[in-house]
Scaffold this active site. Structure first.
Site, mmCIF file in Angstrom:
data_model
loop_
_atom_site.group_PDB
_atom_site.id
_atom_site.type_symbol
_atom_site.label_atom_id
_atom_site.label_comp_id
_atom_site.label_asym_id
_atom_site.label_seq_id
_atom_site.Cartn_x
_atom_site.Cartn_y
_atom_site.Cartn_z
ATOM 1 N N TYR A 6 -19.515 71.013 12.197
ATOM 2 C CA TYR A 6 -19.262 72.139 11.297
ATOM 3 C C TYR A 6 -20.079 73.331 11.768
ATOM 4 C CZ TYR A 6 -19.539 75.077 7.119
ATOM 5 O OH TYR A 6 -19.490 76.136 6.255
ATOM 6 N N GLU A 52 -15.834 80.493 9.056
ATOM 7 C CA GLU A 52 -16.183 79.083 8.875
ATOM 8 C C GLU A 52 -15.238 78.225 9.716
ATOM 9 O OE1 GLU A 52 -16.933 76.006 5.149
ATOM 10 O OE2 GLU A 52 -15.321 77.479 5.017
#
Length: 359
Positions: free
Chosen positions: A153, A241
Site C-alpha cells: 500500500y 492512494e
C-alpha cells in the site's frame, strides 16, 4: 525519518479514509453516499498516471462490444480483464439487469470479451453503492491482466498537521488499510516531505525498503514513488492512494489500482482535468446545485437542512437523527455565500417532494 508510528499513523490513516469517503454521519440513520467532488472514472485516473510516467496496466476504453473486441485483439495479452466503468465501488460483486453477474471479468479469449461487453454496455449495474436500479454502464475498460506476486500500500496526501505532503506506506496491501492501522500499526510507515525541497532520493528509497521491495525492485519502486509525487504536485491532488502498489512475477512494479482526490480550489489551473468530471451518475438536483457552487447530497428523510458550513451541516444531520428524525439532504452553502445562492438553495429544497420542513 520513516518509522512505524502507531498512534500517529493510525490517526492519519483514519483521517485519510474519512477524506476519501468525504462525509460520514455519526449515527446509523444518516447514510451519505461516498462521493468525491470531482468524479473521475478508473480509466481516466490511470491515463493521468500513465501520462506522468507511472507504470499501470496496458488498457483501452470501449463504448461498444465491437470496440471491446478490437481492443482485446490489439492488447495481444495472455489474459484480459474487462471492467465496467462506473464510479461506485463493489463492481466485482454487482449484477446487471441483463442478467450478467459481476462488473469485472477475466478471460483469455477476445471473443468472450465481446460477449461480455454486449451484456455490460448500456445495461444497468447494481452494487452496494449504487441506487436500487443501478447505474448505466456507458464504457468498459479492456486491460492487460497481470499476475501479482506481492501487494503493498502506498499513498501521498496533504496533511494539515504536517503543513505539507506526507507519504504513508505499508507492506500489507490489497486490503483495508484502516484495518491494518488498527491491528498492525507497526506495519504502517509515515514520511513527511518538505514541499519546498520536494521528495529526496533517500526518502523514496527508504519507503521502498519499508514496503518490502528487494534487489532491483527496490530502486524501481523508489522511481515509481518519485513519479507519483511529481504527479501529486502537478495535478494539484490532495491525495493519491495506490492499493495495491504491487510487483509481478516478471519483476515489474505496477500501480494496479488508484484513487486520486483533487483540490477544488485549483480548478482554475487544472481546467483539462476538471473538464473530465463525470456527473452522469449524480442526481439531477446535485448537478443543479453544483451550478451555483452549493454542496448538496440528497438523503432519504423528510427534514431539509439549510446550513452554512460543512461541519455544522453534518452536526445538524446527526442531531436530527439523534432525536428520531431523518434528514432529507446535506446542504452546505459555503462561507462566502451570496444572496443569489441562498435563493437558489431555497428553490432546490422546496422543489424536493420528500421534504416536509426546512431546518
Amino acid at each position: 525519518m520513516a518509522a512505524p508510528l502507531a498512534g500517529q499513523a493510525g490517526a492519519l490513516l483514519r483521517n485519510l479514509v474519512l477524506r476519501s469517503t468525504r462525509l460520514r454521519g455519526s449515527f446509523p440513520a444518516v447514510q451519505l453516499t461516498p462521493r468525491r467532488w470531482l468524479n473521475l472514472q478508473e480509466y481516466q485516473s490511470k491515463k493521468l498516471m500513465a501520462d506522468h510516467g507511472v507504470t499501470v496496466q496496458r488498457f483501452f476504453v470501449a463504448d461498444s462490444a465491437n470496440d471491446a473486441l478490437e481492443a482485446a485483439q490489439r492488447l495481444k495479452a495472455k489474459e484480459i480483464v474487462l471492467k465496467a466503468q462506473i464510479l461506485a465501488g463493489g463492481r466485482g460483486k454487482g449484477v446487471f439487469n441483463s442478467g450478467l453477474k459481476g462488473g469485472v471479468h477475466l478471460t483469455k479469449d477476445p471473443k468472450i470479451v465481446e460477449q461480455l461487453a454486449k451484456q455490460m454496455i448500456r445495461y444497468n449495474l447494481s452494487t452496494k453503492q449504487t441506487p436500487k436500479d443501478g447505474v448505466t454502464v456507458k464504457k468498459v475498460m479492456v486491460a492487460e491482466a497481470l499476475n501479482i506476486s506481492r501487494e503493498t500500500y502506498f499513498a501521498i496526501l496533504m496533511d494539515r498537521a504536517c503543513n505539507g505532503p506526507v507519504m504513508v506506506g505499508s507492506p500489507q496491501g490489497g486490503v483495508d488499510i484502516e484495518e491494518v492501522a488498527l491491528t498492525s500499526p507497526e506495519l504502517i510507515f509515515k514520511e513527511e516531505i518538505d514541499i519546498f525541497e520536494g521528495i529526496k532520493d533517500c526518502q523514496a528509497l527508504q519507503m521502498a525498503k519499508n514496503l518490502g521491495f528487494k534487489g532491483p525492485l527496490q530502486q524501481q519502486a523508489a522511481d515509481q514513488i518519485k513519479k507519483l509525487y511529481n504527479l501529486f504536485l502537478k495535478i494539484d491532488a490532495t491525495q493519491v492512494e495506490v492499493n495495491p502498489f504491487g510487483e509481478t512475477p516478471e519483476g515489474q512494479v505496477v500501480c494496479f489500482d488508484a484513487k486520486i482526490n483533487f483540490d477544488d480550489n485549483a480548478e482554475f489551473r487544472q481546467k483539462e482535468i476538471f473538464a473530465m468530471d463525470d456527473k452522469s451518475e449524480n442526481e439531477p438536483i446535485e448537478n443543479e446545485a453544483a451550478k451555483y457552487d452549493l454542496k448538496y447530497i440528497g438523503l432519504d428523510g423528510n427534514i431539509a437542512c439549510f446550513v452554512n458550513g460543512a461541519g455544522l451541516a453534518m452536526a445538524t444531520c446527526d442531531i436530527i437523527s439523534l432525536n428520531g428524525g431523518k434528514p432529507a439532504n446535506f446542504l452546505d452553502l459555503g462561507g462566502g455565500v451570496k444572496e443569489a445562492q441562498v435563493y437558489q438553495a431555497f428553490k432546490l429544497l422546496t422543489a424536493d417532494p420528500k421534504q416536509s420542513v426546512v431546518l
